[in-house]
Design a protein around this motif. Sequence first.
Motif: not given
Length: 290
Positions: A78-102
């Motif tokens: 979304g417009a306020d989500g992290a992906f919208a603010g990250m510069r190319k080449g930046a890395i998102f690290v997800d420590h949440t326990t979620v489904s492999s689907r998401v």
Amino acid sequence: MAKLAFLGLGVMGYPMAGHLQAAGHDVCVYNRTTAKAGKWTAQHGGRSAATPREAAEGAEFVMACVGNDDDLRSVCQGADGAFAGMRKGAIFVDHTTVSSRVTAELYDQARSSGLGFVDAPVSGGQAGAENGQLSIMCGGDEADYAAAEPVIQIYAKLCRRIGESGAGQLTKMCNQIAIAGLVQGLAEALHFAEKAGLDGRAVVEVISQGAAGSWQMANRYQTMLDDKWNHGFAVDWMRKDLGICLDTADETGASLPVTALVDQFYKDVQKMGGGRWDTSSLFARLRKLG
């Protein structure tokens, strides 16, 4: 020093973000409850942001530790989500326990936006997060993992890439499956000892030094015998995780009869009002049954 963002300041994320700031990184935090973010900055320094996008702007790495699939989507998209603010080449690290689907969904979205994405769920509980001694299982592209590993290691006892994207989440499922059976076995052993008129502490002192020994036995038997549950990993969270395990088992064809049974035992604990109790409260269920 790297410029970092950390999204989610729950019982795990709060101390994890603190370790990053203490290590000398420039950390900007976001939390849905702004008072929690204010408390964190007062304690650790750093900065806070009003949205995930604002927190992520200019960051080399964005770490997240939130509640579930929908929470993760909300901080990424979304417009306020992290992906919208990250510069190319930046890395998102997800420590949440979620489904492999998401994880697959967000990995694809990140890659299409020129971002890296590493799924990195953690094990070790609140104490592991506070002491910087988490076990972290990762999935993602080798280059992204290699870049992120030095940052992740700040709060890790062990950090390892298991495979491609989603492998970290699948490994966390293995972790929760194993824990479910271990805790139920320990609860039954202590219950049996009580019914047989034995001193549970003496029993554990002996059997913990043999093949029955485990982290759960070493760290939870005393609080179980003392009927204390207000610590550790909550039953509500465990049921969320076991639901992910069981759903994935249906997709893969894996048979998880013990996991399915223990999940129902945790449902009983929830009915007892123990949704926020530690997962070791399976013992409380047995005591109630008599």
